[in-house]
Design a protein around this motif. Structure first.
Motif, PDB file in Angstrom:
ATOM      1  N   PRO A  58       0.801  -1.230   0.000  1.00 19.60           N
ATOM      2  CA  PRO A  58       0.000   0.000   0.000  1.00 19.60           C
ATOM      3  C   PRO A  58       0.831   1.277   0.000  1.00 19.60           C
ATOM      4  O   PRO A  58       0.374   2.324  -0.441  1.00 19.60           O
ATOM      5  CB  PRO A  58      -0.828  -0.118   1.289  1.00 19.60           C
ATOM      6  CG  PRO A  58      -0.853  -1.568   1.599  1.00 19.60           C
ATOM      7  CD  PRO A  58       0.470  -2.087   1.146  1.00 19.60           C
ATOM      8  N   PHE A  59       2.071   1.191   0.514  1.00 21.27           N
ATOM      9  CA  PHE A  59       2.924   2.373   0.599  1.00 21.27           C
ATOM     10  C   PHE A  59       4.020   2.377  -0.455  1.00 21.27           C
ATOM     11  O   PHE A  59       4.862   3.281  -0.479  1.00 21.27           O
ATOM     12  CB  PHE A  59       3.553   2.463   1.994  1.00 21.27           C
ATOM     13  CG  PHE A  59       2.554   2.716   3.078  1.00 21.27           C
ATOM     14  CD1 PHE A  59       2.101   3.995   3.357  1.00 21.27           C
ATOM     15  CD2 PHE A  59       2.026   1.658   3.799  1.00 21.27           C
ATOM     16  CE1 PHE A  59       1.165   4.224   4.348  1.00 21.27           C
ATOM     17  CE2 PHE A  59       1.087   1.870   4.788  1.00 21.27           C
ATOM     18  CZ  PHE A  59       0.650   3.163   5.060  1.00 21.27           C
TER      19      PHE A  59
ATOM     20  N   LEU B 175       8.154   5.015  -3.754  1.00 24.04           N
ATOM     21  CA  LEU B 175       8.843   5.218  -5.025  1.00 24.04           C
ATOM     22  C   LEU B 175       8.876   6.701  -5.413  1.00 24.04           C
ATOM     23  O   LEU B 175       9.875   7.188  -5.952  1.00 24.04           O
ATOM     24  CB  LEU B 175       8.156   4.408  -6.129  1.00 24.04           C
ATOM     25  CG  LEU B 175       8.201   2.883  -5.979  1.00 24.04           C
ATOM     26  CD1 LEU B 175       7.359   2.216  -7.054  1.00 24.04           C
ATOM     27  CD2 LEU B 175       9.634   2.371  -6.029  1.00 24.04           C
ATOM     28  N   ILE B 176       7.794   7.412  -5.113  1.00 27.96           N
ATOM     29  CA  ILE B 176       7.701   8.823  -5.500  1.00 27.96           C
ATOM     30  C   ILE B 176       8.437   9.728  -4.510  1.00 27.96           C
ATOM     31  O   ILE B 176       9.222  10.594  -4.907  1.00 27.96           O
ATOM     32  CB  ILE B 176       6.229   9.241  -5.636  1.00 27.96           C
ATOM     33  CG1 ILE B 176       5.584   8.513  -6.827  1.00 27.96           C
ATOM     34  CG2 ILE B 176       6.104  10.752  -5.806  1.00 27.96           C
ATOM     35  CD1 ILE B 176       4.090   8.704  -6.935  1.00 27.96           C
ATOM     36  N   SER B 177       8.200   9.518  -3.221  1.00 27.76           N
ATOM     37  CA  SER B 177       8.741  10.448  -2.226  1.00 27.76           C
ATOM     38  C   SER B 177      10.183  10.144  -1.841  1.00 27.76           C
ATOM     39  O   SER B 177      10.948  11.063  -1.526  1.00 27.76           O
ATOM     40  CB  SER B 177       7.867  10.437  -0.967  1.00 27.76           C
ATOM     41  OG  SER B 177       7.868   9.162  -0.358  1.00 27.76           O
ATOM     42  N   GLU B 178      10.586   8.857  -1.865  1.00 30.65           N
ATOM     43  CA  GLU B 178      11.934   8.488  -1.442  1.00 30.65           C
ATOM     44  C   GLU B 178      12.897   8.305  -2.612  1.00 30.65           C
ATOM     45  O   GLU B 178      14.051   8.705  -2.533  1.00 30.65           O
ATOM     46  CB  GLU B 178      11.884   7.197  -0.621  1.00 30.65           C
ATOM     47  CG  GLU B 178      11.138   7.336   0.697  1.00 30.65           C
ATOM     48  CD  GLU B 178      11.859   8.239   1.673  1.00 30.65           C
ATOM     49  OE1 GLU B 178      13.079   8.084   1.851  1.00 30.65           O
ATOM     50  OE2 GLU B 178      11.192   9.123   2.248  1.00 30.65           O
TER      51      GLU B 178
ATOM     52  N   SER C  99       8.627   9.370 -10.989  1.00 32.15           N
ATOM     53  CA  SER C  99       7.404  10.060 -11.380  1.00 32.15           C
ATOM     54  C   SER C  99       6.213   9.141 -11.126  1.00 32.15           C
ATOM     55  O   SER C  99       6.367   7.940 -10.867  1.00 32.15           O
ATOM     56  CB  SER C  99       7.450  10.448 -12.855  1.00 32.15           C
ATOM     57  OG  SER C  99       7.381   9.290 -13.676  1.00 32.15           O
ATOM     58  N   LEU C 100       5.003   9.699 -11.231  1.00 30.91           N
ATOM     59  CA  LEU C 100       3.794   8.903 -11.027  1.00 30.91           C
ATOM     60  C   LEU C 100       3.722   7.772 -12.040  1.00 30.91           C
ATOM     61  O   LEU C 100       3.396   6.628 -11.692  1.00 30.91           O
ATOM     62  CB  LEU C 100       2.551   9.801 -11.139  1.00 30.91           C
ATOM     63  CG  LEU C 100       1.192   9.144 -10.862  1.00 30.91           C
ATOM     64  CD1 LEU C 100       1.148   8.586  -9.440  1.00 30.91           C
ATOM     65  CD2 LEU C 100       0.062  10.146 -11.069  1.00 30.91           C
ATOM     66  N   GLU C 101       4.048   8.047 -13.282  1.00 30.98           N
ATOM     67  CA  GLU C 101       3.990   7.001 -14.311  1.00 30.98           C
ATOM     68  C   GLU C 101       5.110   5.984 -14.144  1.00 30.98           C
ATOM     69  O   GLU C 101       4.922   4.796 -14.420  1.00 30.98           O
ATOM     70  CB  GLU C 101       4.020   7.643 -15.693  1.00 30.98           C
ATOM     71  CG  GLU C 101       2.727   8.390 -16.016  1.00 30.98           C
ATOM     72  CD  GLU C 101       2.642   8.815 -17.470  1.00 30.98           C
ATOM     73  OE1 GLU C 101       1.783   8.269 -18.187  1.00 30.98           O
ATOM     74  OE2 GLU C 101       3.429   9.688 -17.864  1.00 30.98           O
ATOM     75  N   GLN C 102       6.302   6.428 -13.688  1.00 33.14           N
ATOM     76  CA  GLN C 102       7.376   5.474 -13.408  1.00 33.14           C
ATOM     77  C   GLN C 102       6.979   4.542 -12.265  1.00 33.14           C
ATOM     78  O   GLN C 102       7.268   3.338 -12.292  1.00 33.14           O
ATOM     79  CB  GLN C 102       8.665   6.216 -13.056  1.00 33.14           C
ATOM     80  CG  GLN C 102       9.362   6.853 -14.235  1.00 33.14           C
ATOM     81  CD  GLN C 102      10.559   7.692 -13.817  1.00 33.14           C
ATOM     82  OE1 GLN C 102      10.575   8.289 -12.733  1.00 33.14           O
ATOM     83  NE2 GLN C 102      11.580   7.733 -14.670  1.00 33.14           N
ATOM     84  N   SER C 103       6.298   5.106 -11.272  1.00 34.90           N
ATOM     85  CA  SER C 103       5.781   4.283 -10.183  1.00 34.90           C
ATOM     86  C   SER C 103       4.792   3.248 -10.706  1.00 34.90           C
ATOM     87  O   SER C 103       4.807   2.088 -10.292  1.00 34.90           O
ATOM     88  CB  SER C 103       5.098   5.182  -9.149  1.00 34.90           C
ATOM     89  OG  SER C 103       4.440   4.419  -8.162  1.00 34.90           O
TER      90      SER C 103
END
Length: 406
Positions: free
Chosen positions: A36-37, A42-45, A49-53
């Motif tokens: 869930p996290f 992936l984005i914050s640490e 990007s959102l799409e890479q995530s």
């Protein structure tokens, strides 16, 4: 007292092996605080990007499909015990090394490997349920297993929300520890244990047209059923992929608040799933329950598109939990009745692939729609898909079941 009697009736008659399979699943899923996290991590640490995530999460889905197929195929060859033990003991070290992968390519590869290994567990575990459950309690045995998954999912994300405030690495280490402990408990209990419903002495309730054995991968009615299961999973599993991002970016919830809300879903299921199944299986057919479960899930997602107050968010997640309680265990029940004595692993594996494939499609499609058109459009489209699923279950489930369960 009446409620207590209903609880006792719901849980009575389940074999001790069914209980232990659920305990192993609980231990394994208590470590389910990573997924869930993962998008947030992936984005914050890692600054993806959102799409890479979405790409990384889709790689998890590819591995889940491979693992479901491989787990089902190997289970028919070497048995469910060896596959479950292998999956649990190999998953632990893979979780430990996750923090050392920091690029899109490397993280995608390790997630592909990890999910392949970890998802081999599911079809083998489903076969074990059919082998050890009492024949009259097959749906409740699957529900007990689902309840264990959701209790673990309730505990895991709630803990994960707090742990991630200190270090995301702790999430990976806890997942590793949970898989290892689950493996030890599983082997200690099931090593050398005789199956209640072996392939040679399986109950007549699970035998259908044994003169000519069907092939799971050419059984067209079952394949169509799995297409509908895939559509349900693509829609439903937004709960693991884009929904946490929606909570964070749109609703502006903290990670602890997200963890509590996600954990609330598991709490609802733990308290009410066995009661709901016990009550509804006596009054309604499997087909009707699948239709209603899909429809109420559609309503729950539609709420996100027009109301973001905390009360409505909890109402939506509660309705979604009811849909999950009705649909997911019954997918396995339908599969168990359609399968035959020597190919249950293949059937469970194919059904598992329909769920696992959602981990490829759901994050990639969900993040793409959210990025391009906004979350409101995503939730409206998700609701429409679930209504189509409800219609599909109405027409496609009946041919797979005995007449008294249609």
């Amino acid at each position: 007292m009446k409620i207590l009697k209903i609880y006792i009736d719901a849980y009575s008659g389940l074999s001790k092996e069914s209980w232990m399979l659920a305990i192993v699943m609980l231990l394994n899923r208590m470590g389910s605080m990573v997924l869930p996290f993962l998008g947030i991590y992936l984005i914050s640490e890692l600054n993806f990007s959102l799409e890479q995530s979405g790409i990384v999460l889709s790689c998890y889905g590819i591995g889940a499909v491979l693992g479901s197929w491989l787990g089902g195929w190997i289970t028919d060859k070497i048995g469910n015990f060896k596959v479950q033990a292998l999956s649990l003991f190999l998953s632990a070290p893979l979780f430990l090394i996750l923090p050392y992968f920091t690029t899109v390519l490397s993280f995608s590869i390790i997630m592909l490997i990890l999910s392949t290994i970890s998802e081999m567990f599911r079809p083998a575990n489903s076969v074990a349920i059919t082998r050890y459950a009492k024949k009259e309690n097959i749906t409740r045995a699957f529900s007990l297993n689902r309840m264990a998954i959701n209790l673990g999912f309730s505990i895991g994300p709630s803990m994960g929300g707090f742990l991630s405030n200190y270090s995301y690495d702790l999430l990976f280490y806890c997942n590793a520890a949970a898989a290892l402990i689950a493996g030890i408990v599983f082997v200690a209990f099931f090593y050398g244990r005789k199956e209640r419903n072996s392939a040679e002495h399986e109950s007549k309730d699970f035998k259908q047209n044994e003169v000519k054995e069907r092939n799971a991968y050419t059984d067209m009615p079952f394949i169509l059923f799995n297409v509908i299961c895939l559509l349900f999973s693509v829609a439903f599993f937004q709960i693991l992929n884009t929904l946490p991002l929606f909570y964070k970016d749109v609703v502006k919830m903290t990670q602890s608040e997200i963890g509590l809300l996600m954990g609330f879903s598991g709490f609802i299921i733990v308290v009410f799933e066995m009661l709901l199944i016990h009550y509804t299986e006596k009054k309604y057919t499997i087909t009707k329950l699948l239709v209603f479960g899909s429809f109420i899930t559609a309503i729950s997602y539609s709420i996100f598109s027009f109301n973001h107050t905390i009360g409505m968010l909890y109402l939506a997640i509660s309705m979604m939990s009811i849909g999950e309680m009705l649909v997911l265990p019954l997918m396995s029940t339908v599969t168990a009745f359609r399968a035959q004595k020597n190919n249950r692993g293949a059937y469970m594996g194919l059904n598992g692939m329909s769920n696992a494939a959602a981990f490829i499609i759901s994050p990639f499609l969900g993040t793409h729609i959210a990025t391009s058109y906004g979350f409101d459009i995503l939730w409206i489209l998700t609701s429409i898909v679930l209504i189509v699923v409800a219609i599909g279950y109405h027409f496609l489930t009946k041919p797979l079941l005995p007449k008294n369960l249609q």
